[in-house]
Design an enzyme around this catalytic site. Sequence first.
Site, short mmCIF file in Angstrom:
data_model
loop_
_atom_site.label_atom_id
_atom_site.label_comp_id
_atom_site.label_asym_id
_atom_site.label_seq_id
_atom_site.Cartn_x
_atom_site.Cartn_y
_atom_site.Cartn_z
CE LYS A 142 68.81 61.56 60.21
NZ LYS A 142 69.33 61.86 59.19
CE1 TYR A 151 74.44 62.35 59.37
CE2 TYR A 151 74.02 64.54 60.93
CZ TYR A 151 73.64 63.27 60.54
OH TYR A 151 72.42 62.70 60.58
CG PHE A 183 72.98 66.97 51.34
CD1 PHE A 183 74.03 66.58 52.62
CD2 PHE A 183 73.37 65.25 50.07
CE1 PHE A 183 73.70 65.23 52.17
CE2 PHE A 183 73.94 64.81 50.34
CZ PHE A 183 73.97 64.13 51.69
NE ARG A 203 72.50 50.92 57.03
CZ ARG A 203 72.77 52.54 57.19
NH1 ARG A 203 73.10 53.36 57.86
NH2 ARG A 203 73.06 53.65 55.83
CB THR A 237 68.77 57.56 52.08
OG1 THR A 237 69.22 56.55 52.54
CG2 THR A 237 68.75 58.72 53.05
NE ARG A 259 66.07 57.34 57.68
CZ ARG A 259 67.38 57.09 57.43
NH1 ARG A 259 67.78 56.20 56.57
NH2 ARG A 259 68.80 58.03 57.80
CG ASN A 291 66.50 61.13 56.17
OD1 ASN A 291 66.47 61.56 58.31
ND2 ASN A 291 67.56 60.09 56.20
CG HIS A 293 72.37 58.96 61.72
ND1 HIS A 293 72.92 58.42 60.78
CD2 HIS A 293 72.78 58.27 62.85
CE1 HIS A 293 74.48 58.61 60.92
NE2 HIS A 293 74.29 57.89 61.63
CD GLU A 324 77.76 57.70 63.35
OE1 GLU A 324 76.49 57.03 63.81
OE2 GLU A 324 77.60 57.54 62.38
P1 CMP Z 1 71.23 60.26 57.34
O1 CMP Z 1 71.29 58.82 57.80
O2 CMP Z 1 71.20 60.87 59.07
O3 CMP Z 1 72.75 60.18 56.74
C1 CMP Z 1 72.77 61.38 56.05
C2 CMP Z 1 71.97 62.15 55.77
O4 CMP Z 1 71.64 63.75 54.65
C3 CMP Z 1 70.97 62.06 55.68
O5 CMP Z 1 70.48 61.24 56.68
C4 CMP Z 1 69.67 63.19 55.39
O6 CMP Z 1 69.48 63.16 56.49
C5 CMP Z 1 70.28 63.50 54.55
N1 CMP Z 1 70.40 63.95 53.21
C6 CMP Z 1 70.83 62.55 52.80
N2 CMP Z 1 70.93 62.57 51.06
C7 CMP Z 1 70.34 64.51 51.06
C8 CMP Z 1 70.35 64.75 49.84
N3 CMP Z 1 70.20 64.46 48.62
N4 CMP Z 1 69.45 66.02 50.43
C9 CMP Z 1 69.63 66.70 51.61
N5 CMP Z 1 69.76 65.58 52.88
C10 CMP Z 1 70.02 64.78 52.71
#
Ligand code: CMP
Length: 131
Positions: free
Chosen positions: A3, A43, A51, A79, A85, A96, A106, A109, A120
């Site tokens: 990312k 997404y 968010f 994963r 996450t 991460r 984070n 993905h 994807e």
């Molecule tokens: P990802 O695994 O790519 O899937 C969804 C993304 O949304 C996640 O990683 C984060 O980048 C983002 N995300 C998930 N939870 C939150 C949160 N509580 N606040 C802001 N961003 C979030």
Amino acid sequence: MIKPDAVENGHIGGILDKITSAGFKIVAMKYTQLSRRDAQAFYAIHKERPFFGELVDFMTRGPIVSAILEKDNAVEDFRALIGATNPADAAEGTIRKLFATSIAENAVHGSDSDENAAIEGAFHFAGREIF
Ligand code: CMP
């Protein structure tokens, strides 16, 4: 995907090293930047989340690396390699934990199922770009 935060912070090489050292084969890869429309589509499952706007802003603010990875049990093993996450909850040694800064930014993905990995992968790559 690697990312925008991880790209900005100079972690492309470190993350790819963790991935290939863990036995993943890179079968497709590109350095690109998502448009707002791309990020909203990628997404779409999160579009009702509070968010979502922040997520689209973040994912479009700079380049990303997208890749298709191949390995036995790839979804589950990737994963485990990337960790939770929220990097605050991620296990020691995970991508991460090492490279992410917050739950939003984070670093990486990973697809959550073989079905979504196929969807994807097709989002990012044409058939002739997959080896
Ligand atoms: P990802 O695994 O790519 O899937 C969804 C993304 O949304 C996640 O990683 C984060 O980048 C983002 N995300 C998930 N939870 C939150 C949160 N509580 N606040 C802001 N961003 C979030």
